[in-house]
Design a protein around this motif. Structure first.
Motif, PDB file in Angstrom:
ATOM      1  N   PRO A 154      36.463  39.153  44.866  1.00 29.28           N
ATOM      2  CA  PRO A 154      34.984  38.623  44.467  1.00 29.28           C
ATOM      3  C   PRO A 154      34.756  38.389  42.960  1.00 29.28           C
ATOM      4  N   ASN A 155      35.634  38.717  42.181  1.00 24.43           N
ATOM      5  CA  ASN A 155      35.493  38.734  40.936  1.00 24.43           C
ATOM      6  C   ASN A 155      35.751  37.091  40.432  1.00 24.43           C
ATOM      7  N   ALA A 156      36.653  36.456  41.007  1.00 26.85           N
ATOM      8  CA  ALA A 156      37.095  35.042  41.006  1.00 26.85           C
ATOM      9  C   ALA A 156      35.839  34.356  41.594  1.00 26.85           C
ATOM     10  N   LEU A 157      34.966  34.786  42.273  1.00 26.39           N
ATOM     11  CA  LEU A 157      33.637  34.125  42.645  1.00 26.39           C
ATOM     12  C   LEU A 157      32.915  34.080  41.559  1.00 26.39           C
ATOM     13  N   ALA A 158      32.736  35.152  41.062  1.00 28.49           N
ATOM     14  CA  ALA A 158      31.866  35.539  39.988  1.00 28.49           C
ATOM     15  C   ALA A 158      32.350  34.543  38.606  1.00 28.49           C
ATOM     16  N   ALA A 159      33.419  34.463  38.418  1.00 31.45           N
ATOM     17  CA  ALA A 159      34.206  33.844  37.331  1.00 31.45           C
ATOM     18  C   ALA A 159      33.801  32.188  37.581  1.00 31.45           C
ATOM     19  N   VAL A 160      33.983  31.582  38.655  1.00 31.66           N
ATOM     20  CA  VAL A 160      33.421  30.333  39.101  1.00 31.66           C
ATOM     21  C   VAL A 160      32.013  30.045  38.858  1.00 31.66           C
ATOM     22  N   ASN A 161      31.118  30.922  39.331  1.00 27.48           N
ATOM     23  CA  ASN A 161      29.726  30.993  39.279  1.00 27.48           C
ATOM     24  C   ASN A 161      29.247  31.260  37.846  1.00 27.48           C
ATOM     25  N   MET A 162      29.943  31.859  36.917  1.00 28.62           N
ATOM     26  CA  MET A 162      29.493  31.976  35.518  1.00 28.62           C
ATOM     27  C   MET A 162      30.155  30.591  34.673  1.00 28.62           C
ATOM     28  N   ALA A 163      31.316  29.912  34.994  1.00 31.75           N
ATOM     29  CA  ALA A 163      31.436  28.809  34.595  1.00 31.75           C
ATOM     30  C   ALA A 163      30.690  27.463  34.903  1.00 31.75           C
ATOM     31  N   SER A 164      30.144  27.454  35.966  1.00 32.64           N
ATOM     32  CA  SER A 164      29.789  26.136  36.487  1.00 32.64           C
ATOM     33  C   SER A 164      28.551  25.809  35.909  1.00 32.64           C
ATOM     34  N   PRO A 165      27.629  26.717  35.095  1.00 30.08           N
ATOM     35  CA  PRO A 165      26.642  25.974  34.306  1.00 30.08           C
ATOM     36  C   PRO A 165      26.952  25.157  33.124  1.00 30.08           C
ATOM     37  N   ILE A 166      28.105  25.669  32.537  1.00 28.92           N
ATOM     38  CA  ILE A 166      28.927  24.777  31.464  1.00 28.92           C
ATOM     39  C   ILE A 166      29.080  23.557  31.822  1.00 28.92           C
ATOM     40  N   PHE A 167      29.518  23.079  33.077  1.00 34.62           N
ATOM     41  CA  PHE A 167      29.778  21.715  33.564  1.00 34.62           C
ATOM     42  C   PHE A 167      28.570  21.013  33.804  1.00 34.62           C
ATOM     43  N   ASN A 168      27.609  21.809  34.382  1.00 31.99           N
ATOM     44  CA  ASN A 168      26.206  21.261  34.397  1.00 31.99           C
ATOM     45  C   ASN A 168      25.647  20.689  33.341  1.00 31.99           C
ATOM     46  N   ILE A 169      25.689  21.317  32.290  1.00 30.16           N
ATOM     47  CA  ILE A 169      25.073  21.270  31.017  1.00 30.16           C
ATOM     48  C   ILE A 169      25.995  20.341  30.053  1.00 30.16           C
ATOM     49  N   ILE A 171      32.715  25.106  48.232  1.00 26.84           N
ATOM     50  CA  ILE A 171      32.817  26.067  49.224  1.00 26.84           C
ATOM     51  C   ILE A 171      34.121  26.366  49.762  1.00 26.84           C
ATOM     52  N   ILE A 172      35.093  25.403  49.703  1.00 25.54           N
ATOM     53  CA  ILE A 172      36.485  25.838  50.162  1.00 25.54           C
ATOM     54  C   ILE A 172      37.179  26.724  48.973  1.00 25.54           C
ATOM     55  N   ASN A 173      36.750  26.217  47.973  1.00 25.64           N
ATOM     56  CA  ASN A 173      37.298  26.984  46.501  1.00 25.64           C
ATOM     57  C   ASN A 173      36.868  28.442  46.683  1.00 25.64           C
ATOM     58  N   GLY A 174      35.396  28.626  47.088  1.00 24.30           N
ATOM     59  CA  GLY A 174      34.794  30.017  47.120  1.00 24.30           C
ATOM     60  C   GLY A 174      35.445  30.703  48.332  1.00 24.30           C
ATOM     61  N   GLY A 197      26.409  41.771  40.988  1.00 21.86           N
ATOM     62  CA  GLY A 197      25.082  40.844  41.237  1.00 21.86           C
ATOM     63  C   GLY A 197      25.635  39.362  41.117  1.00 21.86           C
ATOM     64  N   VAL A 198      26.475  38.990  40.227  1.00 22.38           N
ATOM     65  CA  VAL A 198      26.979  37.586  39.823  1.00 22.38           C
ATOM     66  C   VAL A 198      27.550  37.113  40.965  1.00 22.38           C
ATOM     67  N   SER A 199      28.648  38.209  41.605  1.00 19.91           N
ATOM     68  CA  SER A 199      29.238  37.763  42.793  1.00 19.91           C
ATOM     69  C   SER A 199      28.311  37.453  43.909  1.00 19.91           C
ATOM     70  N   ALA A 200      27.471  38.548  44.216  1.00 17.74           N
ATOM     71  CA  ALA A 200      26.592  38.484  45.187  1.00 17.74           C
ATOM     72  C   ALA A 200      25.984  36.977  45.293  1.00 17.74           C
ATOM     73  N   PHE A 201      25.187  36.592  44.173  1.00 22.71           N
ATOM     74  CA  PHE A 201      24.674  35.377  44.065  1.00 22.71           C
ATOM     75  C   PHE A 201      25.439  34.300  44.288  1.00 22.71           C
ATOM     76  N   ALA A 202      26.753  34.295  43.704  1.00 18.22           N
ATOM     77  CA  ALA A 202      27.898  33.400  43.892  1.00 18.22           C
ATOM     78  C   ALA A 202      27.845  33.126  45.505  1.00 18.22           C
ATOM     79  N   VAL A 203      28.043  33.932  46.312  1.00 21.37           N
ATOM     80  CA  VAL A 203      28.198  34.074  47.665  1.00 21.37           C
ATOM     81  C   VAL A 203      26.919  33.308  48.294  1.00 21.37           C
ATOM     82  N   VAL A 204      25.765  33.602  47.800  1.00 15.55           N
ATOM     83  CA  VAL A 204      24.561  32.932  48.129  1.00 15.55           C
ATOM     84  C   VAL A 204      24.582  31.374  47.894  1.00 15.55           C
ATOM     85  N   GLN A 205      24.919  31.046  46.889  1.00 18.21           N
ATOM     86  CA  GLN A 205      25.056  29.734  46.427  1.00 18.21           C
ATOM     87  C   GLN A 205      25.962  29.000  47.027  1.00 18.21           C
TER      88      GLN A 205
END
Length: 442
Positions: free
Chosen positions: A48-63, A36-39, A270-278
Motif C-alpha cells: 500500500p505504501n507504493a500506492l501512496a507514493a504514486v498518489n503523492m507524486a501525481s500532483p507534481i506531474f499535473n502541475i 490502474i495496472i501500475n496500481g 488515508g493517502v493509500s485509501a484515497f489512492a485506491v479510490v482514485q
C-alpha cells in the motif's frame, strides 16, 4: 498506418460522435489502465505504501505539465478552427509554432523533475515513510516527460485531421507494452516503484514514435517543418489553452492539498485509501474525458465553418451520454465497492475500511462531473478561454473551500462530499453560461 478520415463538416453528427467518442473513450481507458495496472501490480507486489507514493507524486506531474497542456490544447484549437475555415497554410503555421514552443517547455520540465526530485517530493508533503519512493517515482518517470507531454499534443492533432482511430490504436498499444514491462520489471525482477515508472515511460516513448511519424509525412494535412516564430500566435495559444492549463494545475493543486489533509488526519493509511479510490474511479473518469475530448475537434472545425446548429446538437447529445454514464457508474461503484477495493488491497483492514467509506460518498461526484467537463471543453473549442477559465477556477475554488468548510459541519463525511458539492454548484453556473452563449447563435 493508414486510417480512414472522417469529414467533420459534412458527416452526420451521430456518425462523428461515434467516430470520435469511441476512439476517445478507448484512448482514455487505455490511459487510465496505464495507471490502474501500475496500481494493481504495486499494491499486490510492493504494498500500500507504493500506492501512496504514486498518489503523492501525481500532483507534481499535473502541475508541471499544465504549461505544456496550455500550448497543446490552445494550439490545436486554433489549428482546428483554421482547418474548418479551409486555410491549411494557417493551420500548419499554428501547428508548427505550437510544436516548437512545446518542445522548449518540455525540456525545461524535464530538467526540473530529473534534477530536483527531492525538492518536489517535499513540496507535495511526502512523509519519511514514503519519501524515498516518491523521489524514485518522480525522477524515473520524469526522464520520459517529453514524450508523455507530446503524446497529448500529437493525439489531439490526430483528431483535428480526422484520424481519432490512430490515437486510439496508439494508446491501446501503450497499455499492452506497459502491462508486459510492468510484469517483467516489478513482478519478475522485483524493481519496485522504479520498475513501474520505467515501464510507463518506455511504453509512452514507443507510442510517441508512432504518433510523430504521421506528422513528418508529405501527405499529412499537418506536417512538422520549418516555420517563422510567431510570438503573437503563441500568445493566442497560451490564452486559449489557459483554461485547460488552469484545470490541470487546479487538479494537481487541489489533490496536493487533499493529500496534506489526509496525511495529517489519517497518516499514510488515508493517502493509500484515497489512492485506491482514485484508481477505481479512473475508469469512470476516462470514459467521460474520452467523450469530452473527442468532441473538442468536431466543435472547433464546425465553429470555424460557422455550423452552429451542428455544435448545439453535438453538445446536447454529449451531455445526455456523460450524465447517463455517471448515474450507472455511481450505482456500480456503490454495489461493487468491496470486491473492487479487494483487487488493490488484500490484507490491510484499515485501508480497506477507509476506502469503502470514501467511495460511499465520493462516487456521487460522477453524476455531475461530466456536464462540467463537456461545457468546459466546449468553451475551449470555440476559442472562448475567458469563460472556460472562469468555470475551471470556480470548480476548484469550490472544491478546496469544501475541504475546509464541510468537515466542520459533517466530519469526515463532509470531506468526502466536498467533490460532489463542488460539481453540483459549478454545474448550475456552467448551464447558465452555456444557455447565454447559444442564445446568441440564433
Amino acid at each position: 498506418m493508414k486510417t480512414a478520415e472522417l469529414d467533420l463538416l459534412h458527416d452526420k453528427m451521430s456518425t462523428l460522435f461515434r467516430g470520435y467518442a469511441i476512439p476517445g473513450i478507448v484512448a482514455s481507458l487505455s490511459m487510465c489502465l496505464y495507471g490502474i495496472i501500475n496500481g494493481l501490480i504495486l499494491g499486490r507486489f510492493v504494498g500500500p505504501n507504493a500506492l501512496a507514493a504514486v498518489n503523492m507524486a501525481s500532483p507534481i506531474f499535473n502541475i508541471i505539465s499544465c504549461i505544456g497542456i496550455l500550448i497543446a490544447i490552445g494550439g490545436n484549437t486554433l489549428t482546428a478552427i483554421s482547418l474548418g475555415e479551409g486555410n491549411k497554410e494557417k493551420a500548419n503555421h499554428y501547428f508548427n509554432n505550437a510544436f516548437y514552443c512545446l518542445l522548449a517547455i518540455a525540456v525545461v520540465i524535464f530538467v526540473s523533475v530529473v534534477f530536483f526530485p527531492e525538492l518536489l517530493a517535499r513540496m507535495v508533503g511526502a512523509n519519511t515513510v514514503i519519501f524515498p519512493m516518491v523521489v524514485d517515482y518522480i525522477q524515473t518517470f520524469g526522464i520520459f516527460v517529453i514524450p508523455v507531454i507530446f503524446n497529448i499534443f500529437l493525439g489531439i492533432s490526430l483528431q483535428s485531421i480526422g484520424q481519432p482511430q490512430l490515437y486510439m490504436v496508439g494508446n491501446m498499444l501503450m497499455v499492452v507494452i506497459n502491462i508486459i514491462l510492468d510484469l517483467i520489471f516489478v513482478y519478475v525482477f522485483k524493481m519496485g516503484i522504479f520498475g513501474a515508472a520505467l515501464a510507463s515511460g518506455i511504453s509512452a516513448t514507443i507510442v510517441f514514435i508512432l504518433f510523430i511519424t504521421k506528422f513528418v509525412r508529405k501527405d499529412s494535412p499537418l506536417r512538422i517543418g520549418k516555420c517563422k516564430a510567431d510570438f503573437k500566435a503563441i500568445g493566442l495559444m497560451a490564452y486559449n489553452g489557459s483554461s485547460e492549463a488552469i484545470t490541470q494545475f487546479s487538479v494537481g493543486f487541489s489533490f496536493m492539498i487533499f493529500n496534506w489533509i489526509l496525511i495529517s488526519k489519517f497518516g499514510e493509511i488515508g493517502v493509500s485509501a484515497f489512492a485506491v479510490v482514485q484508481y477505481i474511479s479512473l475508469i469512470v473518469t476516462a470514459v467521460i474525458m474520452g467523450i469530452s475530448r473527442g468532441i473538442g475537434a468536431i466543435t472547433s472545425v464546425n465553429y470555424g465553418a460557422k455550423q452552429y446548429s451542428r455544435i448545439k446538437e453535438l453538445i446536447a447529445f454529449a451531455i445526455k451520454v456523460v450524465t447517463s454514464v455517471g448515474v450507472v457508474s455511481t450505482a456500480m461503484l456503490l454495489i461493487f465497492k468491496s470486491p473492487l477495493i479487494a483487487v488493490f488491497v488484500k490484507d490491510n483492514l484499515d485501508v480497506i475500511l477507509t476506502s469503502q467509506e470514501i467511495i460511499t460518498f465520493y462516487s456521487f461526484n460522477f453524476i455531475f462531473v461530466g456536464v462540467n467537463i463537456v461545457i468546459n471543453v466546449f468553451y475551449t473549442a470555440i476559442n472562448n478561454p475567458r469563460t472556460s477559465a472562469i468555470l475551471a477556477i470556480l470548480r476548484y475554488v469550490l472544491l478546496i473551500g469544501g475541504f475546509f468548510v464541510l468537515p466542520l459541519m459533517m466530519g469526515n463525511i463532509g470531506l468526502w462530499l466536498s467533490f460532489v458539492v463542488a460539481e453540483i454548484m459549478c454545474m448550475v453556473v456552467s448551464f447558465i453560461y452555456y444557455k447565454k452563449t447559444t442564445l446568441k447563435w440564433r
